[in-house]
Scaffold this motif. Sequence first.
Motif, PDB file in Angstrom:
ATOM      1  N   VAL A  32       0.841  -1.204   0.000  1.00 56.12           N
ATOM      2  CA  VAL A  32       0.000   0.000   0.000  1.00 56.12           C
ATOM      3  C   VAL A  32       0.875   1.252   0.000  1.00 56.12           C
ATOM      4  N   ALA A  33       1.948   1.236   0.773  1.00 48.80           N
ATOM      5  CA  ALA A  33       2.843   2.398   0.823  1.00 48.80           C
ATOM      6  C   ALA A  33       3.566   2.621  -0.498  1.00 48.80           C
ATOM      7  N   ALA A  34       3.797   1.560  -1.260  1.00 45.60           N
ATOM      8  CA  ALA A  34       4.541   1.683  -2.518  1.00 45.60           C
ATOM      9  C   ALA A  34       3.717   2.341  -3.615  1.00 45.60           C
ATOM     10  N   VAL A  35       2.391   2.199  -3.578  1.00 49.45           N
ATOM     11  CA  VAL A  35       1.550   2.668  -4.683  1.00 49.45           C
ATOM     12  C   VAL A  35       1.675   4.174  -4.920  1.00 49.45           C
ATOM     13  N   PRO A  36       1.505   5.040  -3.918  1.00 48.83           N
ATOM     14  CA  PRO A  36       1.626   6.478  -4.212  1.00 48.83           C
ATOM     15  C   PRO A  36       3.030   6.883  -4.650  1.00 48.83           C
ATOM     16  N   VAL A  37       4.031   6.209  -4.130  1.00 48.67           N
ATOM     17  CA  VAL A  37       5.406   6.518  -4.531  1.00 48.67           C
ATOM     18  C   VAL A  37       5.613   6.212  -6.010  1.00 48.67           C
ATOM     19  N   VAL A  38       5.169   5.041  -6.433  1.00 45.11           N
ATOM     20  CA  VAL A  38       5.315   4.644  -7.838  1.00 45.11           C
ATOM     21  C   VAL A  38       4.458   5.527  -8.729  1.00 45.11           C
ATOM     22  N   TRP A  39       3.259   5.861  -8.274  1.00 41.05           N
ATOM     23  CA  TRP A  39       2.370   6.700  -9.087  1.00 41.05           C
ATOM     24  C   TRP A  39       3.032   8.041  -9.396  1.00 41.05           C
ATOM     25  N   LEU A  40       3.620   8.659  -8.382  1.00 48.11           N
ATOM     26  CA  LEU A  40       4.325   9.922  -8.603  1.00 48.11           C
ATOM     27  C   LEU A  40       5.495   9.744  -9.565  1.00 48.11           C
ATOM     28  N   ALA A  41       6.277   8.682  -9.355  1.00 50.17           N
ATOM     29  CA  ALA A  41       7.493   8.488 -10.141  1.00 50.17           C
ATOM     30  C   ALA A  41       7.197   8.246 -11.614  1.00 50.17           C
ATOM     31  N   VAL A  42       6.063   7.595 -11.921  1.00 53.63           N
ATOM     32  CA  VAL A  42       5.754   7.227 -13.304  1.00 53.63           C
ATOM     33  C   VAL A  42       4.810   8.227 -13.956  1.00 53.63           C
ATOM     34  N   ARG A  43       3.776   8.648 -13.229  1.00 56.53           N
ATOM     35  CA  ARG A  43       2.757   9.516 -13.824  1.00 56.53           C
ATOM     36  C   ARG A  43       3.120  11.002 -13.741  1.00 56.53           C
ATOM     37  N   HIS A  44       3.976  11.374 -12.807  1.00 56.38           N
ATOM     38  CA  HIS A  44       4.346  12.779 -12.633  1.00 56.38           C
ATOM     39  C   HIS A  44       5.858  12.876 -12.506  1.00 56.38           C
ATOM     40  N   ARG A  45       6.542  12.547 -13.593  1.00 63.23           N
ATOM     41  CA  ARG A  45       8.004  12.515 -13.582  1.00 63.23           C
ATOM     42  C   ARG A  45       8.566  13.908 -13.316  1.00 63.23           C
ATOM     43  N   GLY A  46       9.575  13.951 -12.499  1.00 66.46           N
ATOM     44  CA  GLY A  46      10.237  15.208 -12.169  1.00 66.46           C
ATOM     45  C   GLY A  46      11.259  14.976 -11.074  1.00 66.46           C
ATOM     46  N   ARG A  47      11.962  16.020 -10.726  1.00 67.35           N
ATOM     47  CA  ARG A  47      13.022  15.877  -9.727  1.00 67.35           C
ATOM     48  C   ARG A  47      12.467  15.512  -8.357  1.00 67.35           C
ATOM     49  N   LEU A  86      13.187  12.049  -6.465  1.00 64.94           N
ATOM     50  CA  LEU A  86      13.834  12.081  -5.158  1.00 64.94           C
ATOM     51  C   LEU A  86      13.035  11.282  -4.137  1.00 64.94           C
ATOM     52  N   ILE A  87      11.722  11.394  -4.183  1.00 67.56           N
ATOM     53  CA  ILE A  87      10.878  10.631  -3.263  1.00 67.56           C
ATOM     54  C   ILE A  87      11.044   9.137  -3.505  1.00 67.56           C
ATOM     55  N   GLU A  88      11.020   8.737  -4.777  1.00 63.80           N
ATOM     56  CA  GLU A  88      11.173   7.317  -5.080  1.00 63.80           C
ATOM     57  C   GLU A  88      12.540   6.807  -4.640  1.00 63.80           C
ATOM     58  N   ARG A  89      13.604   7.550  -4.967  1.00 63.95           N
ATOM     59  CA  ARG A  89      14.952   7.115  -4.614  1.00 63.95           C
ATOM     60  C   ARG A  89      15.141   7.014  -3.099  1.00 63.95           C
ATOM     61  N   ARG A  99      11.384  -3.685  -2.769  1.00 55.77           N
ATOM     62  CA  ARG A  99      10.850  -4.842  -3.494  1.00 55.77           C
ATOM     63  C   ARG A  99       9.491  -4.524  -4.097  1.00 55.77           C
ATOM     64  N   ALA A 100       8.642  -3.872  -3.319  1.00 53.88           N
ATOM     65  CA  ALA A 100       7.325  -3.524  -3.829  1.00 53.88           C
ATOM     66  C   ALA A 100       7.412  -2.418  -4.864  1.00 53.88           C
ATOM     67  N   VAL A 101       8.267  -1.419  -4.639  1.00 61.35           N
ATOM     68  CA  VAL A 101       8.379  -0.289  -5.556  1.00 61.35           C
ATOM     69  C   VAL A 101       8.855  -0.756  -6.930  1.00 61.35           C
ATOM     70  N   VAL A 102       9.900  -1.568  -6.964  1.00 60.18           N
ATOM     71  CA  VAL A 102      10.442  -2.038  -8.247  1.00 60.18           C
ATOM     72  C   VAL A 102       9.402  -2.846  -9.012  1.00 60.18           C
ATOM     73  N   THR A 103       8.711  -3.738  -8.325  1.00 60.55           N
ATOM     74  CA  THR A 103       7.741  -4.612  -8.997  1.00 60.55           C
ATOM     75  C   THR A 103       6.521  -3.839  -9.474  1.00 60.55           C
ATOM     76  N   VAL A 104       5.987  -2.975  -8.613  1.00 59.92           N
ATOM     77  CA  VAL A 104       4.806  -2.200  -9.002  1.00 59.92           C
ATOM     78  C   VAL A 104       5.157  -1.217 -10.114  1.00 59.92           C
ATOM     79  N   ARG A 105       6.357  -0.647 -10.070  1.00 61.47           N
ATOM     80  CA  ARG A 105       6.745   0.291 -11.116  1.00 61.47           C
ATOM     81  C   ARG A 105       6.822  -0.401 -12.477  1.00 61.47           C
ATOM     82  N   ALA A 106       7.349  -1.639 -12.503  1.00 59.95           N
ATOM     83  CA  ALA A 106       7.425  -2.363 -13.777  1.00 59.95           C
ATOM     84  C   ALA A 106       6.041  -2.536 -14.388  1.00 59.95           C
ATOM     85  N   GLY A 107       5.006  -2.742 -13.529  1.00 68.40           N
ATOM     86  CA  GLY A 107       3.647  -2.872 -14.052  1.00 68.40           C
ATOM     87  C   GLY A 107       3.069  -1.549 -14.498  1.00 68.40           C
TER      88      GLY A 107
END
Length: 496
Positions: free
Chosen positions: A309-324, A328-331, A377-385
């Motif tokens: 659940v915690a990974a979803v908003p992080v991945v959403w920002l990283a993929v749908r709203h790319r920016g510095r 930074l949040i994802e990293r 682990r969750a961030v990498v997998t969810v981001r790939a999807g």
Amino acid sequence: MVALLALVPLGYVATYVVVIGPVELWHLLVRPRIGELLTNTLTLTASCMAATALLGVVLAVLVERTDLPGRRAWHGLLVAPLAVPAFVNGYAWVSLDRSVHGFGGAFAVVTLSYYPLVYLPVVAMLRRLDPALEESAWSLGHSRARTLATVVLPQLRPALLGGALLVGLHLLAEFGALSLLRFPTFTTAIYDQYGSTFNGAAATAMAGVLVLLCLVLLLAELRLRGDRRYARIGRGAARTSVPLGLGAWRWPLLATLAGVVVLAVGVPAFSLVRWLVVGTSTEFPLGDLTEALASTVVLALLGALATTVAAVPVVWLAVRHRGRVSTLIERSTYVANALPGIVVGLALVVASLRLVPPVYQTATLLVAAYAILFLPRAVVTVRAGLEQAPAVLDDVAHSLGTGPLETARRVTLPLIAPSLGAGAALVFLAISTELTATLMLSPIGTRTLATEFWSASSELRYGAAAPYALLLVLVSIPATVLLMRQERLSLQEAMP
């Protein structure tokens, strides 16, 4: 909020580094022992990342792009090492042959334990690739090898780099297997410092070096990944790729696959059965085993749910709203993964006692530690999807009057459901075998399979450790099966 939680251990390390002061910090870091540990850590991490990347890609291509006999069965066997924790694998080899130690033993055992972290995402991406891309290259006169190098491999970049990054981060923090195999790294040295003299200054200085190594890995992966997008709007061709005929290479390659499976799964299985039968310390305390099993499953389920659940908003920002900022949040969620569990545990003990004393020695704090440790682990997998879920579908839904939450529920989440399931399964596997943070943060009286196994194996009571190791493997099997099932669902959804 997720990023702030993930950065608590980094804040702990940074604060104590400042308290130590530059002069003492310099004296702590220029010792010959630090140079030896740095060499060992870098050599093992780089070697295993390269080996797991090569092995994962080669095995995935063999299973998904050739006429290999029994490909579904081989796929299951190649994923099976995920059900065998690295420290159980190390225990299996060491208990059978004491000569398996040092760099050679660590390299072999860790590679055999971690290659599925690369193999699984690469297989998932191969299954979703439109075969028309390869067929177009063939029609232009490209050979199979050139098509693989110029068309297929570039499409695998997110999965390959994400899997290799996970391997590297896990190696920076690996303790159990390396301790059993007697190969010293920063992580084992940190545990020695805290366990023998509780030398916080030296241990914190070494933890700071691990943070820097983690940042180097993150920056390298980010640079290699680039800004290329991999989603497509259409579903592609409703067929699988034409398999490559192996010809005379079939039997040598089958023998190679069998060798990998025997070394990664067969040896641990043989070792466990052997110690269960002939171990002089072997016993089956049903009450203790049941209690440890129940605690492990409940904590792993809670941790897997919270982490995904915690990974979803992080991945959403990283993929749908790319920016510095989003990058930074994802990293930031990756940093704590390179720290040993004992450092994360100490950071949460200090933070909880000073900020929220009621959560100290509760399951809430332990689940928070699991989320910090295994969020990558969750961030990498969810981001790939999510990378393969076209953003234009969200725009179409918005144009039809659907709100953001409804669009996420009806459009995006169904597309990434297999990735969510795979991420939760990977986190479940990691939590069920976590050792040190559980020892430090679990409520009084809580015992898990990993802690009971470590207590027996560290005392060389291999027979007593075997039942707990066997249950660890059995607990991991359902999550491993779920990973395979989610891949099949992903493949079905990719086809009209």
